[in-house]
Design a protein around this motif. Sequence first.
Motif, PDB file in Angstrom:
ATOM      1  N   VAL A   1      -5.846   1.801   1.048  1.00  0.00           N
ATOM      2  CA  VAL A   1      -5.362   0.611   0.345  1.00  0.00           C
ATOM      3  C   VAL A   1      -4.952  -0.475   1.337  1.00  0.00           C
ATOM      4  O   VAL A   1      -5.193  -1.671   1.109  1.00  0.00           O
ATOM      5  CB  VAL A   1      -4.189   0.982  -0.588  1.00  0.00           C
TER       6      VAL A   1
ATOM      7  N   SER B   1       0.817  -1.214   0.000  1.00  0.00           N
ATOM      8  CA  SER B   1       0.000   0.000   0.000  1.00  0.00           C
ATOM      9  C   SER B   1       0.854   1.270   0.000  1.00  0.00           C
ATOM     10  O   SER B   1       0.471   2.285  -0.583  1.00  0.00           O
ATOM     11  CB  SER B   1      -0.941   0.010   1.207  1.00  0.00           C
TER      12      SER B   1
ATOM     13  N   SER C   1      -6.503  -1.761  -5.882  1.00  0.00           N
ATOM     14  CA  SER C   1      -5.985  -0.665  -5.063  1.00  0.00           C
ATOM     15  C   SER C   1      -6.082   0.673  -5.790  1.00  0.00           C
ATOM     16  O   SER C   1      -6.318   1.716  -5.162  1.00  0.00           O
ATOM     17  CB  SER C   1      -4.534  -0.949  -4.661  1.00  0.00           C
TER      18      SER C   1
END
Length: 463
Positions: free
Chosen positions: A297, A135, A269
């Motif tokens: 995310v 992320s 994402s």
Amino acid sequence: MPLPASVSRESARNPDYFPGLGLALPLGIQHVLAMFVSNLTPPIIIAGAAGFGFGSPDPSELIYMIQMAMLFAGIATLMQTVGLGPIGARLPLVQGTSFAYIPVMIPIVAGKGVGAMAALTTAALIGGLVHGALSVFVGRVRFALPPLITGLVVLMIGLSLMRIGVQYSAGGVPAIGTPAYGAGASWLLASVVVFATLGLKFFARGIWSTASVLLGLAAGYLAALAMGRISFAAVADAPLAMVPQPFHFGIAFSASAILGFVLTGFVSSIESIGDVEAICEGTAGRPATDAELKGAVAADGVGTALAAVFGAMPNTTFSQNVGLIAITGMMSRHVVTLGAVFLIVCGLVPKIGAVITTIPIEVLGGGVIVMFGMVASAALSMLAGVTWNQRNMLVFGVPLSLALGLQLEPAAVTYLPETARILATSGVLPAAVLAIVLNLVLPAETADEEATSASPASSGVTG
């Protein structure tokens, strides 16, 4: 529902503002109604593809998957709204079961029964952990994913799933090859759902319009009840409460499944980042912070991994709820938190899942036709701002042609290894990978070339 005059614009744009239970509760339930059907559709599709879905002798595993979809959508939503350290954007983001993974999941489980779910949930667990770990890097690669690419990916998701809506409306996969498949009664039920949904969406107001798909399904359900198509045996047999079971489907490792989930998680994402930016810029009037983007995310990935442990499908942010926030103007994360609690309660009561399994497959088909059509329409909206010169048309058209063609004719790659064959025929992944590569490799067109490509004569288009 509109906001009362007592709520100032500044307060409504503050994620930490709580408008009071009297307003927050109906707004929270409205969020649940907007996502409820979309959240339950993926597990129903996957169970049907595996062979233990609607119409199977024992609906217990389908009921379990439906319950887990509600429970972990609620838990993942709490991760976004309440947060857990660096996990969660602390914004009013509603999480739900993702459509993006369906084209990858169907080849993994197709016709293989409940036993195939172990490989799927194990891959979702690993993919979710990778998704969450990466992320912090997602924002750095966004340059490789302009609307041309993301729009193509979303379009492929919609195109890949449209066949399912027609199959369900005609009577479902089990009816194929029998006189019941395509019967007029089946299409009548699907049509009731479609026309009721459209009527409510465009001629009703407030929550009646927001929950039009759910209410359209209710109209189809009532029509099926009048036709004697409903059996409540599964509801009577279902317990009043349940406890989620870790590794309910077991553990099994599949290279193709793991790779497919990791790659699709990356695409998912990017969608989540878009949702965060839409909320912050569209409602709060400010750009999203790095912490919000990374947290959103991370919650996607961790929520997916946690759900997979208990046999649920991958989670992602739901764009329809972002649109609902824009309509109401209320950005309070506490509103969505109440909706998440409602989902968790529903997920712990198997009677609710059992009622859902009584819905005739044709009724669900009508709703699916509407939903997947909207997915494709959303893609066209994303693509509207693209400059359609010859370069971009090739970057878009070649991956679309190859990916859709391989999905329609999977026998063309029969001699590939199993992992490569599953990924090549998934539709979404080959389209995304090829489009990203072409977009990075092919040189940009010059101004003169763009002017030439815009000419109807040069592009071969005639009146």
